[in-house]
Enzyme design. Structure first.
Site, short mmCIF file in Angstrom:
data_model
loop_
_atom_site.label_atom_id
_atom_site.label_comp_id
_atom_site.label_asym_id
_atom_site.label_seq_id
_atom_site.Cartn_x
_atom_site.Cartn_y
_atom_site.Cartn_z
N ARG A 58 0.82 -1.22 0.00
CA ARG A 58 0.00 0.00 0.00
C ARG A 58 0.85 1.26 0.00
O ARG A 58 0.40 2.31 -0.46
CB ARG A 58 -0.99 -0.02 1.17
CG ARG A 58 -2.10 -1.06 0.99
CD ARG A 58 -3.06 -1.11 2.16
NE ARG A 58 -2.41 -1.42 3.42
CZ ARG A 58 -2.18 -2.65 3.87
NH1 ARG A 58 -2.53 -3.70 3.16
NH2 ARG A 58 -1.59 -2.84 5.03
N GLU A 95 6.62 -10.01 14.94
CA GLU A 95 6.14 -10.57 16.20
C GLU A 95 6.49 -12.06 16.30
O GLU A 95 6.89 -12.55 17.34
CB GLU A 95 4.62 -10.37 16.29
CG GLU A 95 4.04 -10.77 17.62
CD GLU A 95 2.57 -10.45 17.73
OE1 GLU A 95 1.97 -10.87 18.74
OE2 GLU A 95 2.01 -9.82 16.81
#
Length: 175
Positions: A58, A95
């Protein structure tokens, strides 16, 4: 027109508990999309920016028209293995695991000032990897700009602690 009002929130996407901030509703609105690019460009006009680097995917949608508005080049920063020519890359922590961001080795020249652009800053990990990649290639970072900031996740503070100014057009509390 508040840009924030044109961004849709999709609860529990891509997983339970996540509030996904969807810019496709902003992008389909010609006045809102133009206003977004105009506001970003206005902030950097008059500053030395040689190229705008957009983070896949994006970020390309924001960075390419921003580069056009500033009259400078565009550099795509892509995930591992997506660029056809010789690349340089930077690995970074997620993560759960690691990822890699890459650019063509001839994308920027030493001493060029590069503006990093993406749709959203959350933890700042991907933007930090972009900064490290650009600086490793001899460029300097003119700043980091985003349409959306998630302040609870600390990305702005992380990037500013590295000495890079951050511009975000709107913020959403929570994530």
């Amino acid at each position: 027109m508040p840009i924030k009002s044109l961004i849709r929130t999709i609860p529990h996407y891509p997983k339970q508990g996540v509030m996904f901030r969807d810019i496709t509703t902003l992008l389909k609105d010609p006045a809102g999309f133009k206003l977004t690019i105009d506001r970003l460009a206005a902030h950097y006009r008059g500053e030395r920016v040689d190229k705008v680097a957009g983070i896949e995917a994006r970020g390309f949608i924001i960075a390419a028209p921003l580069a056009f508005a500033l009259g400078v080049g565009f550099v795509p920063l892509r995930k591992r293995g997506r660029l056809p020519g010789p690349t340089a890359g930077h690995d970074y922590e997620l993560e759960y695991g690691t990822d890699r961001i890459e650019m063509h080795i001839d994308a920027i020249a030493a001493g060029e000032r590069i503006l990093v652009a993406d749709d959203l800053v959350a933890t700042g990990g991907t933007a930090e990897a972009a900064i490290r990649l650009i600086e490793g290639a001899g460029g300097s970072v003119a700043g980091c700009c985003f349409v959306i900031e998630l302040p609870d996740l600390g990305g702005r503070k992380r990037l500013e602690a590295l000495g890079h100014p951050v511009l975000a057009l709107c913020a959403f509390e929570g994530h």
